[in-house]
Design a protein around this motif. Structure first.
Motif, PDB file in Angstrom:
ATOM      1  N   HIS A  30      38.122   3.916 100.311  1.00 23.10           N
ATOM      2  CA  HIS A  30      37.122   4.425 100.635  1.00 23.10           C
ATOM      3  C   HIS A  30      35.784   3.428 100.525  1.00 23.10           C
ATOM      4  O   HIS A  30      36.143   2.550  99.605  1.00 23.10           O
ATOM      5  CB  HIS A  30      36.718   5.624  99.575  1.00 23.10           C
ATOM      6  CG  HIS A  30      36.736   5.290  98.168  1.00 23.10           C
ATOM      7  ND1 HIS A  30      37.911   5.228  97.557  1.00 23.10           N
ATOM      8  CD2 HIS A  30      35.774   5.213  97.232  1.00 23.10           C
ATOM      9  CE1 HIS A  30      37.544   4.964  96.211  1.00 23.10           C
ATOM     10  NE2 HIS A  30      36.246   4.482  95.972  1.00 23.10           N
ATOM     11  N   GLN A  72      36.207  11.111  99.466  1.00 23.10           N
ATOM     12  CA  GLN A  72      37.440  10.863 100.874  1.00 23.10           C
ATOM     13  C   GLN A  72      38.591  11.298 100.511  1.00 23.10           C
ATOM     14  O   GLN A  72      39.165  10.771  99.452  1.00 23.10           O
ATOM     15  CB  GLN A  72      37.141   9.421 101.300  1.00 23.10           C
ATOM     16  CG  GLN A  72      37.874   9.298 102.320  1.00 23.10           C
ATOM     17  CD  GLN A  72      37.830   7.665 102.999  1.00 23.10           C
ATOM     18  OE1 GLN A  72      36.982   7.414 103.589  1.00 23.10           O
ATOM     19  NE2 GLN A  72      38.821   6.922 102.691  1.00 23.10           N
ATOM     20  N   THR A  84      42.410  11.591 102.181  1.00 26.22           N
ATOM     21  CA  THR A  84      43.025  11.237 103.258  1.00 26.22           C
ATOM     22  C   THR A  84      44.757  11.699 103.237  1.00 26.22           C
ATOM     23  O   THR A  84      45.363  11.381 102.315  1.00 26.22           O
ATOM     24  CB  THR A  84      43.008   9.943 103.585  1.00 26.22           C
ATOM     25  OG1 THR A  84      41.824   9.352 103.742  1.00 26.22           O
ATOM     26  CG2 THR A  84      43.738   9.261 104.960  1.00 26.22           C
ATOM     27  N   ARG A 101      41.740  13.101 107.781  1.00 29.10           N
ATOM     28  CA  ARG A 101      40.620  12.700 106.589  1.00 29.10           C
ATOM     29  C   ARG A 101      39.671  13.626 106.713  1.00 29.10           C
ATOM     30  O   ARG A 101      39.088  13.991 107.620  1.00 29.10           O
ATOM     31  CB  ARG A 101      40.510  11.329 106.836  1.00 29.10           C
ATOM     32  CG  ARG A 101      39.464  10.586 105.879  1.00 29.10           C
ATOM     33  CD  ARG A 101      39.413   9.142 106.070  1.00 29.10           C
ATOM     34  NE  ARG A 101      38.636   8.548 107.230  1.00 29.10           N
ATOM     35  CZ  ARG A 101      38.941   8.396 108.320  1.00 29.10           C
ATOM     36  NH1 ARG A 101      40.129   8.098 108.513  1.00 29.10           N
ATOM     37  NH2 ARG A 101      38.014   7.790 108.970  1.00 29.10           N
ATOM     38  N   GLU A 109      35.752  13.788 104.712  1.00 30.43           N
ATOM     39  CA  GLU A 109      34.855  13.051 103.987  1.00 30.43           C
ATOM     40  C   GLU A 109      33.583  13.815 103.873  1.00 30.43           C
ATOM     41  O   GLU A 109      33.123  14.672 104.475  1.00 30.43           O
ATOM     42  CB  GLU A 109      34.450  11.645 104.874  1.00 30.43           C
ATOM     43  CG  GLU A 109      35.394  10.954 105.215  1.00 30.43           C
ATOM     44  CD  GLU A 109      35.104   9.689 106.247  1.00 30.43           C
ATOM     45  OE1 GLU A 109      35.722   8.965 106.280  1.00 30.43           O
ATOM     46  OE2 GLU A 109      33.960   9.670 106.727  1.00 30.43           O
ATOM     47  N   TYR A 132      29.467  13.321 101.862  1.00 30.89           N
ATOM     48  CA  TYR A 132      28.515  12.708 101.287  1.00 30.89           C
ATOM     49  C   TYR A 132      27.424  13.322 100.659  1.00 30.89           C
ATOM     50  O   TYR A 132      26.709  14.401 101.736  1.00 30.89           O
ATOM     51  CB  TYR A 132      28.029  11.911 102.571  1.00 30.89           C
ATOM     52  CG  TYR A 132      26.859  10.778 101.973  1.00 30.89           C
ATOM     53  CD1 TYR A 132      27.328   9.702 101.256  1.00 30.89           C
ATOM     54  CD2 TYR A 132      25.428  11.113 102.425  1.00 30.89           C
ATOM     55  CE1 TYR A 132      26.201   8.965 100.733  1.00 30.89           C
ATOM     56  CE2 TYR A 132      24.635  10.001 102.125  1.00 30.89           C
ATOM     57  CZ  TYR A 132      24.880   9.042 101.219  1.00 30.89           C
ATOM     58  OH  TYR A 132      23.891   8.143 100.853  1.00 30.89           O
ATOM     59  N   ASP A 151      29.332  16.510 105.814  1.00 34.11           N
ATOM     60  CA  ASP A 151      30.886  16.268 105.766  1.00 34.11           C
ATOM     61  C   ASP A 151      31.500  15.856 106.964  1.00 34.11           C
ATOM     62  O   ASP A 151      30.722  16.442 108.159  1.00 34.11           O
ATOM     63  CB  ASP A 151      31.574  17.468 105.044  1.00 34.11           C
ATOM     64  CG  ASP A 151      31.412  18.768 105.740  1.00 34.11           C
ATOM     65  OD1 ASP A 151      30.873  18.791 106.625  1.00 34.11           O
ATOM     66  OD2 ASP A 151      31.970  19.581 105.235  1.00 34.11           O
ATOM     67  N   SER A 165      29.095   5.596 109.416  1.00 33.02           N
ATOM     68  CA  SER A 165      29.472   6.421 108.347  1.00 33.02           C
ATOM     69  C   SER A 165      28.439   7.437 107.984  1.00 33.02           C
ATOM     70  O   SER A 165      27.565   7.666 108.336  1.00 33.02           O
ATOM     71  CB  SER A 165      29.518   5.339 106.931  1.00 33.02           C
ATOM     72  OG  SER A 165      28.275   4.715 106.634  1.00 33.02           O
TER      73      SER A 165
END
Length: 795
Positions: free
Chosen positions: A125, A382, A384, A409, A411, A413, A443, A507
């Motif tokens: 990550h 994150q 995976t 995956r 993610e 934030y 996300d 990102s």
């Protein structure tokens, strides 16, 4: 001229090594450097096992001994990689906001987020913090290399080629795969202490500071009789600050130093483990790392006239950071029927950065203002899941390896506002806190699937073909491919090359990050700049658009030579074209913009902003030369290594200023102006050269390393002026002496930058009144000579 210099340098080094080679004996030592060349690579192809020289793409292998002998790294993995790899750059930062706490690294001169980092082959990550005030890595949320314990590493494989079709997005510049220590028994305890001792020409003083200590311990135990093990360890690192600021030319008192320029203090605790448990033809495995770092950073000095009622003598705000980093993987692999190998795994990574500031104030709160503020938290999560299959195939009487698999995956934030005092009114000076309206909770879900086929098409030709399809639920889908090969001309020479297309989705941090920082503005004065998320209504009204993925086309061609059992060489040239590069715009501001934001959104005092864009296309050309020579020498083994890298990036296309900004009187190149062009093209060294000699015997080890850090260029845009300065190349000399009392107990003393060199001094237009005499661009840093001692005991 640059190409000519590269050619002459390559010819000179090759000739020198060849002259040594023809005098050598015939037997090859079985030492560390010889074994390194025979290491079976796990990076670069999922198929037939390859070694360094017969890989179809360039791969560097660094051992644990290499990392330990970098001295001044003091447990910082990023610093060790920069010392050993010319293509890797991670300059030290100062007065650079978040980059003072989490430093960004580059591979092949590309952006820090364009290199994919793996640990034991699993995706690592990134950090949650965007570097919005630094020069190197500006606008990126990089992988925090220094959160990975250096004592946990068995070796590192650095793939210098685009590999998106094999490993997924982010691998535009290459892949760094960190292999953890898997020794089933034994252990080691080590402690290192060092400090900088330097003469500061800027102030005419000799100082000792920046004391560093690193203590590591690790051990392993076997599990059963079938090769199972558990290995783990801990590290404690502590760093005292340095200061290379000059005398303040703006101060009323001559000879006064008000600024701080150098490393901030830091304290790290690292834990790690790696384990495996065989179950017949199958295997359970798990590994993980954990880091917590408390660090400080320097901000810009505030003069007495700015807040005389509170600080009549002026004040120097200081940034604070608590970085917590966790990564853990569990997996199950083995054999299926009909010759298939499988590997299933689940990896969770999390980075949390808590930011704060002290020794400052919020003038809007008057005499009741606190002097310490929590300014906001940033977190990236994150998870995976991977499922990979491979098997050997017989096609046309030849053996090939087919690898297929998939990845899912998730993610997320998250950002959290600072305390109310940090953003009330004008906000904390130098550290305006994150407001509740600026919080983010984003996300995404990513799914990818790949196939790769590799094998020998003939006795001379090895080919590897890969393709990958990846879909982001917020950034669309992309099909990538890669074709690489190696053709053996004869027993000594071979050609290799690759062509691929790659991509990198923006990102979540680049989409959701918002922050206010202080930096140089019009006339070189300090000004607050607000980073706006592209989703922010203000940013959209100023022309910000939804971010698209970056896409690239990569080309490489190389030659390898095994001229004898002792001497090998490789030379690779490459080109990387990147379209829609994600960058942080330059500072956009003015009285008209401030008035527009106040009138339209009711937000006062916002004079300068920036936001992320896809406003630039770039082209990077480069070449990399690696030479290795080894032979027995005085009852020991001598290894000589030379490596040179050159790269040049140019901006091939930019987007014009949005109409919304033009209507406010903001001119051309508002998105990619001179400062951002400088960041992309000239801020990192164009070339680096490293030559090292390593001799070891039963009791002694001697290391010498000479590095030439290439020139860099700094450009500022102060509105009424655009000062520019190119800093010349700088040489660095490192050395270490090791004495081994027994095979398990040794001591070492050494030094980095023994000649106490500094970058060229900045001119008067750039050094801010003499306060900042050196630029942070050069990888040699601004701390001067460093000396250290290390004691290691194995068991």
């Amino acid at each position: 001229m640059q190409h000519r210099q590269l050619s002459l340098l390559a010819l000179a080094i090759t000739s020198a090594f060849f002259q040594l080679n023809v005098r050598a004996e015939d037997s090859l030592p079985a030492g560390e450097d010889a074994r390194r060349l025979d290491t079976v690579l796990v990076t670069g192809t999922r198929g037939t096992a390859r070694t360094v020289l017969d890989s179809p793409v360039p791969v560097d292998v660094l051992t644990a001994a290499d990392l330990k002998a970098t001295g001044a790294s003091n447990g910082e993995l990023g610093q060790a990689l920069q010392t050993l790899l010319p293509s890797f750059s991670m300059p030290r930062q100062s007065n650079s906001g978040g980059a003072d706490h989490i430093r960004a690294a580059q591979l092949r001169g590309m952006s820090p987020d364009q290199v994919l980092v793996l640990v034991n082959g699993k995706r690592r990550h990134t950090s949650a913090l965007v570097n919005d005030s630094s020069k190197i890595g500006r606008g990126t949320a990089p992988v925090d290399f220094n959160s990975i314990p250096i004592s946990a590493i068995k070796r590192i494989e650095v793939l210098r080629d685009g590999a998106g079709a094999q490993y997924g997005s982010d691998a535009i510049a290459g892949v760094i795969n960190i292999i953890l220590d898997d020794a089933p028994e034994g252990g080691e305890v080590s402690t290192t202490y060092g400090a900088y001792h330097t003469h500061q020409d800027a102030i005419g003083r000799t100082t000792t500071d920046g004391q560093n200590s690193l203590t590591t311990a690790k051990g392993g135990v076997r599990l059963g009789e079938d090769g199972g093990f558990v290995r783990g360890g801990a590290e404690y690192k502590e760093r005292n600050p340095t200061n290379r600021a000059g005398f303040d030319g703006f101060a009323d008192t001559p000879g006064q130093r008000n600024y701080v320029m150098g490393d901030g203090s830091a304290r790290d605790v690292n834990l790690w483990f790696n384990g495996s448990l065989p179950l017949g033809e199958h295997e359970l495995y798990s590994f993980g790392t954990w880091n917590e770092r408390h660090s400080t950073g320097a901000q810009f000095y505030r003069y007495p006239y700015e807040q005389p009622q509170f600080y009549p003598n002026g004040y120097l705000p200081q940034s604070l950071g608590v970085n917590q980093d966790l990564s853990a993987t569990a997996g199950f692999k083995g054999l299926l029927g009909d010759g298939w190998d499988f590997d299933s795994s689940l990896t969770h990574g999390r980075n949390r950065f808590e930011s704060a500031s002290r020794r400052t104030l919020n003038v809007s709160l008057g005499a009741d203002s606190p002097t310490r503020f929590d300014t906001g938290d940033y977190e990236l999560r994150q998870t995976t899941a991977n499922l990979d299959f491979s098997r050997e195939l017989r096609l046309a009487e030849r053996s090939f390896v087919l690898a297929v698999g998939g990845e899912y995956r998730y993610e997320n934030y998250l950002t959290t506002a600072g305390d109310p005092a940090s953003y009330f009114g004008s906000g904390a000076d130098g550290a305006n806190g994150l407001r509740p309206s600026e919080e983010a909770d984003l996300d995404r879900k990513v799914f990818g699937t790949y196939a790769e086929l590799s094998g020998d098409l003939s006795d001379r030709l090895f080919v590897d073909a890969a393709t990958r399809w990846e879909r982001y639920d917020d950034a669309g889908s992309k099909l990538t491919g890669k074709l690489s090969g190696r053709y053996r001309l004869n027993e000594q020479w071979a050609l290799r090359g690759a062509v691929s297309n790659n991509f990198r989705a923006p990102s979540l941090a680049q989409i959701g990050f918002q922050h206010t920082t202080s930096n140089f503005g019009d006339g070189g004065t300090l000004t607050d700049v607000r980073v706006l998320s592209v989703n922010d209504p203000i940013a959209r009204a100023l022309g910000a658009e939804k971010l698209d993925p970056e896409t690239s086309k990569n080309f490489s061609l190389g030659v390898t030579a095994q001229l004898s059992e002792r001497f090998d060489a490789s030379l690779d040239v490459f080109r990387i074209d990147v379209k829609d590069r994600v960058t942080l715009s330059q500072r956009i501001g003015g009285d008209a913009l401030e008035q527009y934001i106040n009138d339209t959104f009711g937000v006062a005092g916002v004079h300068d902003v920036n936001f992320f864009t896809n406003a630039a296309d770039t082209r990077t050309d480069g070449a990399e030369l690696v030479l290795n020579y080894r032979q027995p020498f005085y009852d020991g083994e001598l290894a000589l290594t030379g490596a040179y890298t050159w790269n040049h990036t140019k901006v091939t296309k930019t987007k014009g200023t949005p109409a919304q900004l033009t209507a406010l009187g903001i001119g051309n190149d508002a998105l990619v102006g001179v400062e951002e062009r400088n960041t992309l093209t000239d801020a990192a060294p164009k070339d680096r050269f490293v030559v090292s000699a390593n001799w070891s015997s039963q009791h002694w080890g001697l290391l010498g390393r000479l590095t030439r850090q290439g020139e860099t260029t700094r450009v500022f845009d102060f509105g009424d002026s655009q000062p520019e300065q190119t800093y010349g190349a700088v040489w660095q000399l490192d050395a270490e002496v090791q004495y081994k009392f027994t095979p398990t107990f040794d001591i070492a003393v050494g030094g980095n930058n023994l000649t106490d060199n500094y970058p060229e001094r900045s001119g008067s237009e750039i050094n801010y009144g003499g306060n900042l005499p050196y630029d942070v661009l050069s990888p040699i840093g601004t701390n001067g000579a460093y000396y250290y001692a290390r004691v290691t005991y194995g068991f």
